[in-house]
Design a protein around this motif. Structure first.
Motif, short mmCIF file in Angstrom:
data_model
loop_
_atom_site.label_atom_id
_atom_site.label_comp_id
_atom_site.label_asym_id
_atom_site.label_seq_id
_atom_site.Cartn_x
_atom_site.Cartn_y
_atom_site.Cartn_z
N PRO A 61 -44.02 -30.35 8.30
CA PRO A 61 -44.66 -31.35 7.44
C PRO A 61 -45.18 -32.56 8.22
N ALA A 62 -46.11 -33.26 7.60
CA ALA A 62 -46.60 -34.52 8.15
C ALA A 62 -45.47 -35.54 8.14
N LEU A 63 -45.47 -36.39 9.15
CA LEU A 63 -44.46 -37.45 9.26
C LEU A 63 -45.08 -38.83 9.08
N VAL A 64 -46.27 -38.85 8.55
CA VAL A 64 -46.99 -40.08 8.31
C VAL A 64 -47.79 -39.93 7.02
N GLY A 65 -47.93 -41.03 6.30
CA GLY A 65 -48.74 -41.01 5.09
C GLY A 65 -47.94 -41.13 3.81
N GLY A 66 -48.67 -41.16 2.72
CA GLY A 66 -48.08 -41.39 1.41
C GLY A 66 -47.04 -40.37 0.99
N GLU A 67 -47.29 -39.10 1.27
CA GLU A 67 -46.33 -38.06 0.86
C GLU A 67 -45.01 -38.22 1.61
N PHE A 68 -45.10 -38.50 2.91
CA PHE A 68 -43.89 -38.70 3.70
C PHE A 68 -43.11 -39.92 3.21
N VAL A 69 -43.80 -41.03 3.04
CA VAL A 69 -43.12 -42.27 2.62
C VAL A 69 -42.56 -42.12 1.22
N SER A 70 -43.31 -41.50 0.31
CA SER A 70 -42.80 -41.36 -1.05
C SER A 70 -41.60 -40.42 -1.11
N HIS A 71 -41.54 -39.44 -0.21
CA HIS A 71 -40.37 -38.56 -0.16
C HIS A 71 -39.10 -39.35 0.17
N ASN A 112 -46.04 -45.49 10.00
CA ASN A 112 -46.14 -45.52 8.55
C ASN A 112 -46.37 -46.93 8.02
N GLY A 113 -46.70 -47.85 8.94
CA GLY A 113 -47.10 -49.19 8.53
C GLY A 113 -45.99 -50.20 8.36
N PHE A 114 -44.77 -49.87 8.76
CA PHE A 114 -43.68 -50.83 8.66
C PHE A 114 -43.70 -51.72 9.89
N PRO A 115 -43.39 -53.00 9.73
CA PRO A 115 -43.52 -53.95 10.85
C PRO A 115 -42.38 -53.86 11.86
N ALA A 116 -42.71 -54.16 13.10
CA ALA A 116 -41.70 -54.28 14.16
C ALA A 116 -41.02 -55.63 14.03
N GLY A 117 -39.85 -55.75 14.64
CA GLY A 117 -39.11 -57.00 14.62
C GLY A 117 -38.54 -57.30 15.99
N ALA A 118 -37.51 -58.12 16.03
CA ALA A 118 -36.93 -58.57 17.29
C ALA A 118 -35.76 -57.72 17.76
N GLN A 119 -35.13 -56.97 16.85
CA GLN A 119 -33.96 -56.17 17.20
C GLN A 119 -34.29 -54.69 17.13
N PRO A 120 -33.81 -53.91 18.11
CA PRO A 120 -34.06 -52.46 18.05
C PRO A 120 -33.31 -51.79 16.91
N LEU A 121 -33.85 -50.69 16.46
CA LEU A 121 -33.19 -49.88 15.45
C LEU A 121 -31.88 -49.35 16.03
N ASP A 122 -30.84 -49.47 15.29
CA ASP A 122 -29.52 -49.05 15.74
C ASP A 122 -29.45 -47.53 15.83
N ARG A 123 -28.49 -47.03 16.57
CA ARG A 123 -28.32 -45.58 16.72
C ARG A 123 -27.16 -45.05 15.89
N THR A 181 -38.45 -48.40 1.24
CA THR A 181 -39.23 -48.57 0.01
C THR A 181 -40.70 -48.42 0.35
N ALA A 182 -41.39 -47.62 -0.42
CA ALA A 182 -42.80 -47.36 -0.16
C ALA A 182 -43.64 -48.61 -0.36
N GLU A 183 -43.32 -49.35 -1.37
CA GLU A 183 -44.08 -50.57 -1.69
C GLU A 183 -43.46 -51.77 -1.00
N LYS A 184 -44.30 -52.58 -0.39
CA LYS A 184 -43.82 -53.80 0.25
C LYS A 184 -43.35 -54.78 -0.83
N PRO A 185 -42.10 -55.24 -0.72
CA PRO A 185 -41.61 -56.21 -1.71
C PRO A 185 -42.41 -57.51 -1.64
N ALA A 186 -42.43 -58.21 -2.74
CA ALA A 186 -43.16 -59.47 -2.80
C ALA A 186 -42.65 -60.46 -1.77
#
Length: 147
Positions: free
Chosen positions: A65-75, A116-127, A138-143
């Motif tokens: 399957p695709a790992l990018v796009g609306g179908e992936f994020v909505s899953h 998938n359009g999520f922003p980077a930050g200052a801390q690495p993703l934990d393992r 969440t697919a939709e960016k919160p207000a």
């Protein structure tokens, strides 16, 4: 209610509360939960170990399957990064599951989140799965995301 049913009901309630806590009290993928450098490292690992099946552009090929796009994020919408991490870590690469280090899996996830359009930050993703389970997808960016 019988005493035998009580532990089952409490177990179900605890599991549901834990999921709600992970998504409500924890972080969100919209809050910069990985670094740009980590996503770059993940790009190299992805190209070497994932791209042959999922495609260089993450669009999927054949049965992968695709790992990018609306179908992936909505899953993955309303799940946690821990859910996604555990799925990838225990099943991929399909011909050699669990063959990467936990750091490499986290780097690949950072690469997927970035693409998938999520922003980077200052801390690495934990393992660690238990830490990643506190980061909601969440697919939709919160207000208001705090970033």
């Amino acid at each position: 209610m019988t005493m035998r049913k009580m532990p089952l009901i409490l177990s179900i309630a605890a599991a549901l509360a834990g999921t709600a806590l992970a998504q409500d009290a924890g972080k969100s993928v919209w809050q910069g939960v990985f670094t740009a450098d980590q996503a770059d490292r993940g790009s190299a690992v992805y190209a070497e170990r994932c791209g042959a099946c999922h495609g260089a552009a993450l669009n999927g090929t054949g049965e992968a399957p695709a790992l990018v796009g609306g179908e992936f994020v909505s899953h993955w919408d309303t799940m946690t990064v821990g859910d996604l991490y555990d799925r990838v870590r225990t099943t991929m690469p399909q011909n050699d599951p669990q063959s990467l280090s936990r750091e490499d899996y986290a780097d690949v996830l950072a690469f997927l989140l970035k693409n998938n359009g999520f922003p980077a930050g200052a801390q690495p993703l934990d393992r660690r799965s238990e830490v990643l389970a506190t980061i909601g997808i969440t697919a939709e960016k919160p207000a208001s995301t705090g970033s």
